[in-house]
Design a protein around this motif. Structure first.
Motif, mmCIF file in Angstrom:
data_model
loop_
_atom_site.group_PDB
_atom_site.id
_atom_site.type_symbol
_atom_site.label_atom_id
_atom_site.label_comp_id
_atom_site.label_asym_id
_atom_site.label_seq_id
_atom_site.Cartn_x
_atom_site.Cartn_y
_atom_site.Cartn_z
ATOM 1 N N SER A 107 7.221 1.984 -35.835
ATOM 2 C CA SER A 107 7.873 3.132 -35.588
ATOM 3 C C SER A 107 9.271 3.458 -36.194
ATOM 4 O O SER A 107 9.213 4.494 -36.874
ATOM 5 N N SER A 152 8.992 9.267 -30.858
ATOM 6 C CA SER A 152 8.416 8.299 -31.838
ATOM 7 C C SER A 152 7.326 7.613 -31.301
ATOM 8 O O SER A 152 6.827 7.879 -30.154
ATOM 9 N N TRP A 153 6.524 6.913 -32.326
ATOM 10 C CA TRP A 153 5.306 6.153 -32.053
ATOM 11 C C TRP A 153 5.634 5.089 -30.931
ATOM 12 O O TRP A 153 4.858 4.651 -30.025
ATOM 13 N N GLU A 154 7.090 4.550 -30.812
ATOM 14 C CA GLU A 154 7.519 3.527 -30.041
ATOM 15 C C GLU A 154 7.271 4.048 -28.656
ATOM 16 O O GLU A 154 6.793 3.267 -27.604
ATOM 17 N N THR A 178 -1.691 1.519 -37.299
ATOM 18 C CA THR A 178 -1.146 2.551 -36.144
ATOM 19 C C THR A 178 -2.280 2.496 -35.167
ATOM 20 O O THR A 178 -1.853 2.391 -33.895
#
Length: 427
Positions: free
Chosen positions: A330, A83-85, A257
């Motif tokens: 996320s 994930s973006w996290e 983002t």
């Protein structure tokens, strides 16, 4: 100046890591451990590489060998499916050692997933296969402060022309994201094109005080072609933007983002500065002998302990806020990746205000820490061979990207009037 004549670091210096990192990690913790391993390699000569200011071909090769470029990509193409996290935390880890390379990683993760946000499902799938299976590094020539690139249509192709003052990572990239406005309309088009071609010329003029290894200089685009099928979010047959892709709030998530990419390498640089300074203080800083309350060691000095404690507390708070924003954004992607129309303008705006809060805090805390560490390291820490100055120079350079005062105003309207911001190139 030709690309061949530009001094560059040699990828061969990192060749031994190919065997060490033969497979990509398979858990979030393992990916972050990999990012810390990369940071440890970069930390060994970060100050020297900063001063030499060579094109970072070796450093990009190191990112490729580590697998970090694939962190967000689908597993079926060899990616990490994270994930973006996790992506944000990986950027932060790398930036602790080298702000330039943390920034390059962050921009790559953003540009390599652009089709996921503003493209159709088919375009996103095709683009991910291309990037992840080839382990490509992606740069971007998308500087909104300059005039948009001009786009004309020629049969089944679109043609880009124009120039940009800033273009991060393009010189060392495999693919470049271009963005412009289609002639006769106000409609924007994103497309990814191969970087090495006659129509793309780099100015090689990035000689700034900080982030010296990001290759963020100018670029000229002349008659660069891409098929209409690569115009992200557009219908190639009708040559019209698809309302179900581009005219919904989900598509504008690209902006918060990247703003959170910025804040994560700001935070990484600031944490890296404190960790670097702490090692220097314990090893080299001397106690002050004329204060009337003389200490045997710098680590017994009240003012030094107080400053480190204050910096540490503020960085912990900034990290907690940054993680919370990363989790919010996320989660929005994971919940709505297959139902983009489920994201409302209010949803998008509230996430943007989490991100704006992080931008304000990481800017303020980061500048305070990276300049303040000199007060607790001493005059000898200003020597070029020490390299402590690079943290402040890196952070000062990029925090001028867009005025943080506008983020404060935006947050003020949210706090007082409950207004979420209209999407812009910087919001």
């Amino acid at each position: 100046m030709t690309q061949e004549s530009v001094p560059a670091t040699d990828p061969a210096v990192y060749a031994s890591y190919e065997a060490q990192w033969a497979s990509v990690p398979d858990t979030a913790d393992a990916w972050l451990a990999r990012a810390r391993e990369v940071a440890a390699v970069l930390a060994q000569d970060a100050a020297q590489r900063d001063q030499e200011n060579k094109s970072p071909r070796a450093e990009v090769a190191l990112l490729k060998l580590s697998g970090l470029l694939k962190l967000l990509g689908p597993k079926k193409y060899g990616g990490g499916a994270q994930s973006w996290e996790v992506g944000y935390k990986a950027i932060r880890e790398v930036a602790k050692a080298d702000g330039s390379i943390g920034m390059l990683l962050g921009y790559h993760l953003l540009w390599s997933t652009t089709a996921n946000v503003v493209g159709t499902a088919e375009q996103a799938e095709r683009t991910q296969e291309l990037i992840i299976s080839n382990n490509y590094f992606v740069g971007g020539a998308v500087n909104p402060r300059d005039n948009d690139l001009r786009i004309t249509s020629d049969g089944d192709e679109i043609i880009f022309n124009g120039s940009k003052h800033f273009n991060t990572g393009g010189v060392v990239s495999d693919l470049t994201v271009l963005e412009g406005v289609l002639e006769g309309t106000n409609d924007h088009i994103f497309a990814l094109v191969p970087t090495v071609q006659l129509g793309i010329r780099f100015a090689h003029n990035w000689h700034n005080i900080g982030l010296r290894l990001t290759e963020s200089g100018g670029i000229t685009i002349k008659d660069v072609r891409a098929p209409w099928t690569d115009a992200l979010g557009w219908d190639a047959a009708s040559k019209k933007p698809r309302a179900d892709v581009l005219q919904i709030p989900f598509a504008s998530l690209l902006l918060p983002t990247i703003q959170l990419v910025f804040s994560n390498f700001y935070l990484g640089i600031a944490i890296g500065a404190l960790e670097f300074a702490a090692k220097y203080t314990t090893a080299s800083t001397r106690a002050w002998p004329f204060g009337g309350d003389n200490k045997n060691s710098a680590t017994d000095e009240f003012y030094i302990l107080e400053r480190y404690g204050n910096f540490y507390a503020h960085l912990r708070a900034a990290e907690a806020l940054t993680d919370r924003a990363g989790e919010q954004l996320s989660n929005m992607y994971s919940l709505h990746s297959t139902n983009r129309e489920g994201v409302t303008a209010q949803d998008r705006g509230e996430v943007a205000e989490w991100v704006a809060s992080v931008k304000v805090v990481t800017t303020d805390v980061g500048l305070s820490v990276t300049s303040g560490v000199f007060e607790v390291t001493g005059a000898r820490a200003t020597a070029l061979k020490v390299g402590l100055d690079r943290f402040w120079r890196d952070l000062r350079t990029h925090t001028l990207h867009d005025p943080v005062a506008y983020k404060n105003r935006e947050l003020g309207r949210y706090a007082l009037l409950h207004e979420v911001p209209e999407p812009t190139w910087y919001t």
